[in-house]
Design a protein around this motif. Structure first.
Motif, short mmCIF file in Angstrom:
data_model
loop_
_atom_site.label_atom_id
_atom_site.label_comp_id
_atom_site.label_asym_id
_atom_site.label_seq_id
_atom_site.Cartn_x
_atom_site.Cartn_y
_atom_site.Cartn_z
N VAL A 124 0.84 -1.20 0.00
CA VAL A 124 0.00 0.00 0.00
C VAL A 124 0.87 1.25 0.00
O VAL A 124 2.06 1.20 0.33
N ASP A 142 -4.58 2.99 4.26
CA ASP A 142 -4.77 1.62 3.77
C ASP A 142 -3.95 0.59 4.54
O ASP A 142 -4.07 -0.62 4.29
N ARG A 193 -3.34 -0.05 -4.43
CA ARG A 193 -2.76 -1.16 -3.68
C ARG A 193 -2.30 -2.26 -4.63
O ARG A 193 -3.00 -2.63 -5.57
#
Length: 395
Positions: free
Chosen positions: A288, A293, A385
């Motif tokens: 990430v 996140d 991501r």
């Protein structure tokens, strides 16, 4: 520069960056202060509750000796004091200088307390009152109370144990739970520090500058090693002071060999557990690019660490030799919390400790290889991501 020197340079940078921060110093001092305060509080409470100060006045002074003897037999220490009159005794109870006042005739005793009587004191006093009443009835029936007492003294149940009881079980359990909780707390705290550091460097693009001169696996190894050493410093300080506080307050009276052995095993498992989990967390964090996140990739790893802690505090205290605890303590990932707890309880066989260590070392080697590959492939990718399978396949 040689690869080892590069790794050590990165590690030294991480150690200096962590140890010199204000948050590291404040957290260390705060935890140490809490430990010292807790030990002092437990010692004070223990000293206060160790002895009950009971006053006896009037005819009740005749039962002071049998009352003290009965209380000692029941595990309660009594400090008996003769009070000249009931009014003075009640004032001492009201002022808190006495825990209770016993007044009245031996066959009609009364216990005067400030709020509620101590259950142990009341139990001892009730037994004395019953004994006085029984002696009076025996005397009225023409039976010598002393003869009855001698017969009762010889009447008891013959207890035969198949296994000798461990008089230090409670202290070993306290050591085990303390070691497990300390490991659980530090593995999570410093493991997340590694993950946050990875994302911070990725977000600030510092990692791009670093990787222009060193390899990703060297950066990963140095970061994990450095933060692990910083964690080890705090771990030793807090664990050592906690152990010293327990010994100083009298809560731990185990032999020095048992205390030192438990401490050394705990330190070893902190290192093994940290380098296993930190490598996994660093690899996961490299997937990430934002702190927002980060939790989504580290939570599954943390949940794996929660399982042995829950087993350790719920199963081992009631069943130290449980099969589930023995099996899980051999599995890498679960061993860093469970094996030191079983070692502190004295139920881990030497071969189990050796096998568990070897399996954990093998798991660390495999994790370094796979985690290093994921980290190298994903650390320079910003934006969305990175999928785990993509990070494994790239390169």
């Amino acid at each position: 520069m040689s690869p080892l020197r590069i790794v050590w340079t990165v590690a030294r940078r991480e150690v200096n960056a962590r140890i010199r921060t204000r948050s590291f110093l404040i957290s260390t001092v705060a935890i140490l202060a809490i430990l010292v305060g807790y030990a002092a509080l437990m010692f004070f409470i223990g000293q206060q509750g160790a002895t009950s100060k009971i006053g006896f006045t009037g005819q009740a002074t005749a039962v002071a000796a049998p009352f003290k003897s009965t209380a000692d037999r029941l595990g309660t220490t009594i400090q008996a004091t003769q009070i000249p009159d009931q009014a003075a005794g009640e004032k001492l109870v009201s002022d808190g200088e006495l825990d209770g006042l016993v007044a009245g005739a031996p066959d009609a005793l009364s216990l005067i307390v400030r709020t509620a009587p101590d259950s142990a004191v009341r139990t001892a006093l009730d037994e004395v009152v019953r004994q006085q009443a029984l002696d009076a009835e025996l005397a009225m029936a023409g039976i010598e109370p002393a003869d009855v007492h001698s017969v009762l003294a010889g009447a008891h149940v013959d207890v035969r144990t198949l296994e000798p009881a461990d008089p230090q079980r409670a202290e070993r359990l306290g050591m085990a739970v303390g070691a497990g909780a300390l490991l659980y707390f530090f593995l999570i705290m410093f493991g997340q520090a590694v993950a946050q550091g990875v994302v911070e460097e990725k977000t600030s693009r510092v990692v791009e500058i670093l990787l222009s001169t060193i390899r990703p696996t060297q950066l990963l190894a140095g970061k994990v090693l450095g933060i692990g050493l910083a964690g080890l410093v705090q771990f030793v300080l807090i664990g050592g002071l906690g152990l010293a506080a327990g010994v100083g307050s009298g809560a731990l009276a185990l032999p020095s060999t048992a205390l030192i052995g438990t401490m050394l095993w705990t330190l070893l498992w902190f290192l093994l557990g940290f380098y296993l989990y930190a490598t996994v967390l660093a690899a996961a964090a490299s997937l990430v690019s934002r702190q927002e996140d980060l939790q989504s990739v580290v939570s599954p790893v943390i949940m794996v660490l929660v399982v042995p802690f829950v087993v350790g505090v719920s199963v081992l205290p009631t069943d130290p030799e449980s099969s589930i605890g023995a099996v899980l303590s051999l599995i890498p990932g679960f061993a860093p919390v469970l094996m030191p707890m079983r070692t502190a309880l004295g139920v881990a066989a030497p071969w189990e400790c050796v096998v568990s260590v070897l399996l954990s070392i093998a798991a660390i080697a495999a994790t370094l290889r796979l985690g290093g590959r994921i980290y190298a492939n994903a650390i320079l990718h910003t934006g969305a991501r990175v999928k785990l399978l993509d990070a494994v396949r790239w390169g």
